[in-house]
Scaffold this motif. Sequence first.
Motif, PDB file in Angstrom:
ATOM      1  N   ARG A 131       0.825  -1.213   0.000  1.00 49.64           N
ATOM      2  CA  ARG A 131       0.000   0.000   0.000  1.00 49.64           C
ATOM      3  C   ARG A 131       0.859   1.263   0.000  1.00 49.64           C
ATOM      4  N   LEU A 134       2.333   2.187  -3.848  1.00 53.31           N
ATOM      5  CA  LEU A 134       1.484   2.296  -5.033  1.00 53.31           C
ATOM      6  C   LEU A 134       1.866   3.479  -5.921  1.00 53.31           C
ATOM      7  N   ASP A 146       0.712  -2.793  -6.771  1.00 43.83           N
ATOM      8  CA  ASP A 146      -0.690  -2.898  -7.192  1.00 43.83           C
ATOM      9  C   ASP A 146      -1.106  -4.360  -7.322  1.00 43.83           C
ATOM     10  N   LEU A 149      -1.179  -6.242  -3.831  1.00 41.80           N
ATOM     11  CA  LEU A 149      -2.261  -5.740  -2.986  1.00 41.80           C
ATOM     12  C   LEU A 149      -3.584  -6.387  -3.399  1.00 41.80           C
TER      13      LEU A 149
END
Length: 363
Positions: A131, A134, A146, A149
């Motif tokens: 996170r 990103l 990305d 996650l």
Amino acid sequence: MPAFPYSTTTTSTPTAVAVPPQLALPVIEAVFPRQLHAYWPQLQEKTRGWLLEKRLMPADKVEEHADGLCYTDLMAGYYIGAPDEVLQAIADYSAWFFVWDDRHDRDIVHGRPAAWRRLRSALHTALDSPREHLRHQDALVAGLADSVLRFYSFLSPAWNARFARHFHAVIEAYDREFHNRTEGVVPTVEEYLALRRLTFAHWIWTDLLEPSAGCELPDAVRKNPAYRRPALLSQEFAAWYNDLCSLPKELAGDEVHNLGISLVKHDGLTLEEAVREMRRRVEECVSEFLVAEQEGLRFADGLADGTVRGKELGAAVRDCLGNMRNWFSSVYWFHHESGRYMVDSWDDRSTPPYVDDEAAGEK
């Protein structure tokens, strides 16, 4: 454009793809029918858009090469039955993986060790805290953040930790490859086979069978030889067949990591003998998988013990085994349809036309 308008599944229609005799495997064409996830058309379009959005390939390269590289076809032929959002995450990650592999190669070719060290460190960190990465300035780091996650939203924290552990090992294996190539070290056959299981990410693609089946497998199931052996054989086939098909490209690019190159260097084989030995190993993988697959199916039947959980596990193992089987045909045809291996059509046999040297690593 359909992924494969010239299927050789259950009909006798000849394929429009010319498979060189030294690479042809009649058993794959006869016994491993091709399948394609129904979501494939959207998958191809959305992955193309994702590559652009995440700045992983320049727009002109995406326009000219993305569809022809067939990265989405490879995944859509493998994870049959996966929920659309799971398959999309896998396809985007697969495309990312190929771009990362190309960056790794270009950093070696252009002598950019500092750029590689920075990337390696950032990938390790992004894997553990996606996170926070990103919007990383390096598109490859942001793209990995990305992808993982999204993966981390499908199953449990235990699965996430396992995936991260497996991919940390892949990153480190890529670092070993970097140093081998920089120093001109050709690993022995046994060293190479152990390294290849990591650089090909055997356990990553196997891990992703579980969210595709919608079921996280307990260790007692996942580590049982009846499950683990067909999983390993499907991945070994893919890695070794890739070596067989990419040998001309890798010889042109002064690679040191290829089963054929190790066989020539350390076992004293001629190039022709090495190719024959690679074929033998590939064909042995196929025949051994067919035996292991039956053992796996018996194992799945035994899990279905009349309980709700047993039924769920038995069905999930069957789904995973089915997709291990799909990997054979998907990998086989990918190598004859993807522009990634059409080295004879490149202007420079050592420089893939779909990479952008200026966009990678240090300027």
